[in-house]
Scaffold this active site. Structure first.
Site, short mmCIF file in Angstrom:
data_model
loop_
_atom_site.label_atom_id
_atom_site.label_comp_id
_atom_site.label_asym_id
_atom_site.label_seq_id
_atom_site.Cartn_x
_atom_site.Cartn_y
_atom_site.Cartn_z
N THR A 91 1.69 12.89 26.61
CA THR A 91 0.28 12.81 26.20
C THR A 91 0.12 13.14 24.72
OG1 THR A 91 0.10 15.06 27.03
CG2 THR A 91 -0.79 13.32 28.43
N ASP A 101 6.63 19.71 20.75
CA ASP A 101 7.82 20.58 20.76
C ASP A 101 7.83 21.53 19.57
OD1 ASP A 101 8.30 18.84 22.79
OD2 ASP A 101 10.03 17.87 21.86
C1 GLA Z 1 9.65 14.85 23.87
C2 GLA Z 1 8.88 14.73 22.56
C3 GLA Z 1 7.48 15.34 22.68
C4 GLA Z 1 6.74 14.82 23.90
C5 GLA Z 1 7.64 14.86 25.14
C6 GLA Z 1 7.01 14.18 26.32
O1 GLA Z 1 9.92 16.18 24.17
O2 GLA Z 1 9.57 15.35 21.53
O3 GLA Z 1 6.75 15.12 21.51
O4 GLA Z 1 6.26 13.53 23.67
O5 GLA Z 1 8.90 14.27 24.93
O6 GLA Z 1 5.85 14.84 26.70
#
Ligand code: GLA
Length: 392
Positions: A43, A179
């Site tokens: 999202t 993240d």
């Molecule tokens: C990875 C990406 C995040 C996010 C997740 C899915 O971890 O680095 O930015 O998009 O996937 O939610």
């Protein structure tokens, strides 16, 4: 001192010792954690909400400046070294780990900060490829450390964006902001409800009586993950573009309703409809999940986690048989409040909310079953929610 502090100190000392042995002076050490996400997957790059938290597993980056333009790096866990000049910064082709660091360094250069060479030792106990954002942890640690040593005075939010750009430009994954945000901004015993459009956020208490966060690692490394991740982004953008032709105010899937999908996307492309429908539903599910948390209705939240998994698997197409196996295994187990795959997908971890007293019993049955069926080891961690990036 509690167990986590002792572990952090041990790792810090190990990094420092190696640093002194290699470079002969005392470094500063920055710790930057991996993350979990309770609900709200895929999202973030659609300008929706996420609900992540920083955990007790982290990257540790020992660093001090040099007098010349050289960067000397050592990855302690891999026993590998890498050197380059600050005048010759570019992504490295054959090994990954220096890219997370160099990508972060490059952001300072791009912002016109006058760089200096440095020595560094990196060590981490965030399992790699487990969907716990081991790379974001390294990027955030590097940005934070350089901000300190170069007296660059960037705000934390700016540093989050720099760390995200490092991933885009040096690792080639067009990740959202979740993240790096979680790693940098985490707060002990809280999840972060982050609006990925405005970047406004609130800390929501997350200490559940008698319930622990159990991470079950499939040990499947996501080889497809980065290319498929970028494809999903494009699929979402395509849906937005089709809708925008009729509804000019729509800028992202955040602005989209299922009625709009029915009208403007479904007739054009079933696959793109399914992908974007998952995201629209997931953004709503997170809002409802936060309401569950507010009402202390953890059962309702757990049910939504299963729904998220099913959407990620059947609609968004980012699960794999190993992840599905683990989620299906616990689906009807009363000790498991909620479970779902976590992160980008195609491997990595399942996050489970489990009654504390039942964890051992669960591991005893699920581990041999998984290992027998999937012919892979099953590793597990009980994650605690900790503070974000800091100097220790
Ligand atoms: C990875 C990406 C995040 C996010 C997740 C899915 O971890 O680095 O930015 O998009 O996937 O939610």
């Amino acid at each position: 001192m509690d167990e986590i502090n002792i572990m952090q100190q041990t790792i810090t000392e190990k990094a420092k010792q190696k640093f002194v042995e290699l470079y002969g002076n005392i470094p500063i050490v920055v710790r930057s954690p991996g993350r979990i996400n309770i609900i709200g997957e895929h999202t973030d790059y659609n300008e929706g909400f996420v609900l992540p938290a920083a955990i007790d597993k982290a990257a540790y980056f020992a660093i001090s400046l040099r007098d010349d333009d050289d960067i000397h790096l050592m990855a302690l866990d891999l026993n590998e070294t890498f050197s380059v000049s600050i005048n010759d910064l570019k992504p490295v082709g054959d090994i990954n780990w220096p890219n997370y660091i160099l990508g972060a360094v490059a952001q300072f250069k791009k912002k016109g900060i006058s760089l200096k060479g440095f020595n560094a030792v990196l060590t981490s106990d965030v399992p790699i490829g487990a969907g716990l954002s081991s790379s974001a942890a390294v990027e955030c640690a590097t940005v934070f450390a350089l901000n300190e040593l170069l007296h660059a005075n960037f705000e934390k939010l700016e540093m989050v964006k720099m760390a995200q750009k490092a991933e885009h430009e040096y690792a080639g994954v067009m990740c959202g902001i979740m993240d790096q945000f979680a790693s940098m901004m985490g707060k002990k015993d809280h999840v972060i409800k982050l609006d990925c459009r405005s970047l406004e956020y609130t800390y929501v208490p997350f200490k559940l009586e008698g319930i622990k966060i159990l991470l079950l690692d499939t040990n499947v490394k996501h080889s497809l993950a980065s290319s498929e991740y970028n494809t999903r982004r494009k699929e979402c953008n395509q849906a937005v573009m089709w809708i925008k032709e009729h509804e000019p105010k729509v800028n992202s899937l955040r602005d989209v309703t299922e009625v709009m999908l029915n009208k403007y996307v479904l007739p054009k492309d079933k696959l793109i409809d399914m992908r974007s429908r998952f995201v629209v539903q997931e953004i709503n599910r997170l809002e409802a999940g936060c309401e569950d948390l507010r009402k202390d209705d953890i059962k309702a939240l757990g049910k939504k986690m299963f729904e998220t998994h099913d959407g990620l698997s059947n609609m968004y197409g980012v699960s794999c048989k190993e992840l599905d196996y683990l989620v299906d295994f616990v689906r009807d187990n009363d000790a498991v409040i909620g479970a779902r795959m976590m992160g980008g997908g195609f491997g990595g971890c399942v996050i489970n909310l489990v009654k504390e007293t039942e964890i051992n019993k669960l591991i005893e049955v699920i581990k041999p079953a998984y290992e027998h069926e999937m012919k892979l080891p099953l590793t597990y961690y009980i994650a605690s929610i900790e503070n974000g990036t800091e100097i220790i």
